[in-house]
Design a protein around this motif. Sequence first.
Motif, PDB file in Angstrom:
ATOM      1  N   SER A 144      26.937  39.623 -16.080  1.00 26.06           N
ATOM      2  CA  SER A 144      28.351  39.889 -16.782  1.00 26.06           C
ATOM      3  C   SER A 144      29.448  39.399 -16.298  1.00 26.06           C
ATOM      4  CB  SER A 144      28.152  41.275 -17.515  1.00 26.06           C
ATOM      5  OG  SER A 144      28.688  42.048 -16.041  1.00 26.06           O
ATOM      6  N   ALA A 145      30.469  39.095 -17.096  1.00 32.45           N
ATOM      7  CA  ALA A 145      31.789  38.699 -16.505  1.00 32.45           C
ATOM      8  C   ALA A 145      32.703  39.887 -17.249  1.00 32.45           C
ATOM      9  CB  ALA A 145      32.475  37.645 -17.292  1.00 32.45           C
ATOM     10  N   ARG A 146      33.470  40.607 -15.966  1.00 32.94           N
ATOM     11  CA  ARG A 146      34.417  41.694 -16.527  1.00 32.94           C
ATOM     12  C   ARG A 146      35.779  41.359 -16.326  1.00 32.94           C
ATOM     13  NH1 ARG A 146      30.835  44.328 -12.944  1.00 32.94           N
ATOM     14  NH2 ARG A 146      32.600  44.953 -11.578  1.00 32.94           N
ATOM     15  N   ALA A 147      36.682  41.604 -16.993  1.00 30.95           N
ATOM     16  CA  ALA A 147      38.143  41.636 -16.785  1.00 30.95           C
ATOM     17  C   ALA A 147      38.786  43.081 -17.088  1.00 30.95           C
ATOM     18  CB  ALA A 147      38.676  40.513 -17.788  1.00 30.95           C
ATOM     19  N   GLY A 148      39.961  43.036 -16.039  1.00 35.26           N
ATOM     20  CA  GLY A 148      40.628  44.549 -16.363  1.00 35.26           C
ATOM     21  C   GLY A 148      42.193  43.902 -16.253  1.00 35.26           C
ATOM     22  N   VAL A 149      42.825  44.745 -16.947  1.00 38.66           N
ATOM     23  CA  VAL A 149      44.315  44.690 -17.100  1.00 38.66           C
ATOM     24  C   VAL A 149      44.841  45.731 -16.268  1.00 38.66           C
ATOM     25  CG1 VAL A 149      46.404  44.522 -18.384  1.00 38.66           C
ATOM     26  CG2 VAL A 149      44.182  43.552 -19.282  1.00 38.66           C
ATOM     27  N   TRP A 171      32.283  30.707 -18.368  1.00 40.02           N
ATOM     28  CA  TRP A 171      33.749  30.372 -18.780  1.00 40.02           C
ATOM     29  C   TRP A 171      34.247  31.295 -20.001  1.00 40.02           C
ATOM     30  CZ3 TRP A 171      38.247  30.263 -16.511  1.00 40.02           C
ATOM     31  CH2 TRP A 171      39.317  29.737 -17.184  1.00 40.02           C
ATOM     32  N   THR A 172      33.115  30.616 -20.931  1.00 43.72           N
ATOM     33  CA  THR A 172      33.561  31.425 -22.335  1.00 43.72           C
ATOM     34  C   THR A 172      33.324  32.929 -22.165  1.00 43.72           C
ATOM     35  OG1 THR A 172      32.402  29.686 -23.385  1.00 43.72           O
ATOM     36  CG2 THR A 172      32.308  31.580 -24.705  1.00 43.72           C
ATOM     37  N   ALA A 173      32.563  33.689 -21.292  1.00 42.79           N
ATOM     38  CA  ALA A 173      32.476  34.939 -21.176  1.00 42.79           C
ATOM     39  C   ALA A 173      33.607  35.383 -20.661  1.00 42.79           C
ATOM     40  CB  ALA A 173      31.084  35.459 -20.504  1.00 42.79           C
ATOM     41  N   VAL A 174      34.051  34.822 -19.522  1.00 42.64           N
ATOM     42  CA  VAL A 174      35.288  35.313 -19.044  1.00 42.64           C
ATOM     43  C   VAL A 174      36.666  35.324 -20.073  1.00 42.64           C
ATOM     44  CG1 VAL A 174      37.159  34.394 -17.207  1.00 42.64           C
ATOM     45  CG2 VAL A 174      34.662  34.423 -16.761  1.00 42.64           C
ATOM     46  N   CYS A 175      36.588  34.289 -20.657  1.00 42.96           N
ATOM     47  CA  CYS A 175      37.861  34.081 -21.668  1.00 42.96           C
ATOM     48  C   CYS A 175      37.673  35.326 -22.696  1.00 42.96           C
ATOM     49  CB  CYS A 175      37.901  32.806 -22.431  1.00 42.96           C
ATOM     50  SG  CYS A 175      37.984  31.412 -21.357  1.00 42.96           S
ATOM     51  N   LEU A 176      36.418  35.590 -23.316  1.00 40.10           N
ATOM     52  CA  LEU A 176      36.337  36.655 -24.306  1.00 40.10           C
ATOM     53  C   LEU A 176      36.871  37.873 -23.724  1.00 40.10           C
ATOM     54  CD1 LEU A 176      33.089  35.673 -25.923  1.00 40.10           C
ATOM     55  CD2 LEU A 176      35.236  35.396 -26.991  1.00 40.10           C
TER      56      LEU A 176
END
Length: 528
Positions: free
Chosen positions: A15-20, A53-58
Amino acid sequence: MGQDLLVGVDVGTGSARAGVFTRDGKILARHENPILMRRTDANFAEHDSEDIWTAVCLAVRAALHQAKADPADVVGIGFDATCSLVVRDAAGAPVTVSKDGEDRWDTIVWLDHRALEEADECTRIGHEVLHFAGGVMSPEMEVPKLMWLKRHLPESWARAGHMFDLADFLSWKATGSLARSQSTLTCKWTYLGHRIPGWQQDFLNLVGLDDLIEKAQLPDTATPVGADLGPLTEAAAAQLGLTQNCRVGAGLIDAHAGALGVLGAFTADVDTIDRHLALIAGTSSCVMALSAQDRPTTGVWGPYFGAVLPGVWLNEGGQSATGALLDHIIRWHGAGGEPTRDKHLAICRRVMELRDIEGLALANRLHVLPDFHGNRSPLGDPFALGVISGLTLDSDFDSLCRLYWRTCVSIALGVRHILETLNTRGYAIDTLHITGGHTKNPLLMDLYADATGCTVVEPATPDATLLGMAMVAANAAGIYSSLDQACLAMQQGGTSRAPNTAARSQFDRDYKIFLQMLEQRQAIDALE
């Protein structure tokens, strides 16, 4: 909400995760998206980098939405990823790494072991670069994978015009920069961060990669972790839902980002940082030890200079399959099935009930060597095999729980084997900082303290790896004067658990058996 928000991105195996984050390290929102992985056989694993890259952007867009963040407030972003190999042509289009020739599969996953023979060949050469890789080349590193690609897929090699570690690929997608992080090049590409020149061309010649630097568009000099690579391109900003005022920091390998998130706070006293060990534990486990001095340790990767923090040495141990091994045990056992989170938790609850009845002696004639996918550390043997001793004809749910429990014990004993090896080389490790999926497994969290005799610290932040990347983003954005100052300002602390002294004798006995089984396996393998 104010200004100066930061985004950390972590790309793992699935998976790709992003945090703010705020500038003081508080997480406002987090989102995760799955990524594809193709397994054509046990030793082959491939990603589609465009899918990543798509998963990162989403993930970034969803995290921003959850945080109710104004994209204009995000001043920095950083990407970490597994040490997977991405191949692109000169125009930037995907180039296949697959035997079937489908270009979308352009990435060899870190856990792919297709290059076992090439890794063994590198080890036999015995070049000095191995002194800074634990003395043994792993098939998880990029050089053996590159050798395999050149030998087995010559058409792909001929077409290649860019080759990246996955974290550097993401930075390139975001900025167009061909800079490569000192984390990725030093740890996986045999670049020596403490030397000028860093590339050892004679070694590349010996392994048939004499044209690698030009073919892959590798720089002469690696870029320090956290350095500002520039702003997002117009296209990347649109895809990520950010603005071109957002700066991009030179990233890290994913486990190294976790180490930065939990150990960066100790950089103010680098002379005692060697008491602390970062354990980033999920599908596999990575063990990170930092030091002011280089401490070569056979079977432990490194010492790597500047791979986590500029000017600091890193030794990296690990276990190739831990969470994946527990999943395998559940699938493999007749009472198992699909290893869902609920299944794991049900097994953990039953183990605790059985322990209340039988104590720590639960299934103490059942012993496991957890090397089902080789031994990364401290033996450095990718050919090592798992062993289970003490099986009966029992096949009910309780027998699964007993085997699961003893597999957990073996995983913790494997960590003890690594840290005791490090302690013979000048470390004084007595504290484990644990992050990753294993923090959700109560059996493992108890065992990491009780079986090693160390104090265990669980970070207060819900995702130390994303926090590490937010620290990188803050440095790139110029919020702090240096990466270590960002780490000090943004660290979140944690909760500690001391080992249970009453359990010491049981796990000391288990550890003696563990070491004896390693010797017995070696003796069996040596028989002709």
